[in-house]
Write a protein that holds these residues in place. Structure first.
Motif, PDB file in Angstrom:
ATOM      1  N   THR A  11      86.579  56.638  57.646  1.00 13.23           N
ATOM      2  CA  THR A  11      88.252  56.097  57.671  1.00 13.23           C
ATOM      3  C   THR A  11      88.765  54.895  57.767  1.00 13.23           C
ATOM      4  N   THR A  12      87.617  54.265  58.816  1.00 14.44           N
ATOM      5  CA  THR A  12      88.477  52.968  59.599  1.00 14.44           C
ATOM      6  C   THR A  12      89.140  52.137  58.060  1.00 14.44           C
ATOM      7  N   LYS A  13      89.560  51.466  58.386  1.00 16.86           N
ATOM      8  CA  LYS A  13      90.514  50.292  57.019  1.00 16.86           C
ATOM      9  C   LYS A  13      89.779  49.283  56.875  1.00 16.86           C
ATOM     10  N   LYS A  14      89.229  48.562  58.347  1.00 21.03           N
ATOM     11  CA  LYS A  14      88.063  47.269  58.026  1.00 21.03           C
ATOM     12  C   LYS A  14      87.047  47.378  57.414  1.00 21.03           C
ATOM     13  N   ASP A  15      86.702  46.587  57.228  1.00 20.32           N
ATOM     14  CA  ASP A  15      85.731  46.389  56.167  1.00 20.32           C
ATOM     15  C   ASP A  15      83.691  46.006  57.003  1.00 20.32           C
ATOM     16  N   LEU A  16      83.449  47.156  56.445  1.00 23.39           N
ATOM     17  CA  LEU A  16      81.887  46.643  57.092  1.00 23.39           C
ATOM     18  C   LEU A  16      81.445  45.970  56.324  1.00 23.39           C
ATOM     19  N   SER A  17      81.337  45.415  55.448  1.00 22.02           N
ATOM     20  CA  SER A  17      80.621  45.130  55.240  1.00 22.02           C
ATOM     21  C   SER A  17      79.387  43.919  55.297  1.00 22.02           C
ATOM     22  N   GLY A  18      80.742  42.993  56.391  1.00 15.14           N
ATOM     23  CA  GLY A  18      79.414  42.132  56.943  1.00 15.14           C
ATOM     24  C   GLY A  18      78.978  42.124  57.668  1.00 15.14           C
TER      25      GLY A  18
END
Length: 260
Positions: free
Chosen positions: A157-164
């Motif tokens: 659900t998060t809109k934060k990009d976790l790819s980093g």
């Protein structure tokens, strides 16, 4: 989430966006469903071949572990022979084999391979019933389930990009594996505690990261219409989350499990 927002604004019609939404829900349901079946297979396999018998079945007993618990002849054949090393490393061989051959497999074959892997993992995990009390195993499993659900929901659900986080977490995982190998020789309780604590954090992060990655991968590939590829992607996604859950469970069990 960035990929999903891009689809919303990059010329995809409203009807197509709705179709992708529905497909994504079906895809994630398949991922979680496949993972859940794998977990059930692992639990049943671990208990069935743990090699334990109560005093109600003394004829099977080969060695007494405590007043109410015996090791069966089958258990002795596993844990008191070199076969234990085969069982220990077989899941790793399965993971590498599936990853290398996934492009040549059909989705149905990949699913069967995943269930076979879950069975082998059950063999590997069966020894926890020799080390920890059944009650503490159940308690830690419940804690892990609640934590996993919350972390996976956050990743979805998060809109934060976790790819980093991916590179950082993989580097941490490699370091964790090296530390575990070193500690096989050192047998340090302090190092075991540190490995378990850090491992919980790493696999917690991987749970959220992998969930978002599964979602974004589906969105990227949904417009190709390649259902066979999407089917295999669901299996590999289930494998990733399964491994996150199992490893987080084992790390928490080392921290909070009550030993026999």
């Amino acid at each position: 989430m960035a990929e999903f927002d891009t689809i919303r604004t990059a010329g995809v019609s409203g009807a197509r966006a709705v179709q992708i939404d529905e497909g994504l829900r079906a895809h994630m349901n398949k991922v979680y469903g496949t993972m859940s079946v794998g977990m059930l297979i692992t639990a049943l396999a671990a208990w069935a071949i743990s090699g334990l018998a109560t005093t109600s079945d003394p004829a099977l007993a080969a060695a007494q572990l405590r007043p109410d618990l015996y090791m069966t002849n089958f258990g002795m054949a596993i844990y008191a022979s070199p076969l234990k090393w085969v069982i220990m490393f077989a899941p790793l061989a399965f993971v590498f084999g599936m990853s290398a051959a996934i492009n040549r497999m059909s989705a149905a074959t990949a699913q069967l391979m995943f269930y076979a892997f879950a069975t082998v993992m059950g063999l590997s995990l069966s020894s926890i019933f020799l080390v920890y009390t059944t009650t503490s195993i159940a308690q830690v499993f419940l804690i892990t389930s609640i934590s996993f659900a919350g972390l996976s929901l956050y990743g979805y659900t998060t809109k934060k990009d976790l790819s980093g986080m991916g590179t950082f977490l993989m580097m941490g995982l490699i370091g964790l594996i090296v530390a575990m190998v070193v500690n096989l020789f050192l047998q340090s309780d302090a190092m075991t505690f540190a490995i378990s604590a850090i491992g919980v954090l790493i696999f917690a992060g991987l749970t959220a990261y992998d969930t978002q990655n599964i979602k974004n991968t589906y969105i990227q590939m949904a417009m190709t219409g390649d259902q066979e590829w999407l089917g295999k992607a669901a299996i590999m996604g289930a494998l990733s989350l399964y491994l996150d859950f199992i490893n987080m469970f084992l790390m928490l069990l080392q921290l909070f499990g009550n030993r026999e």
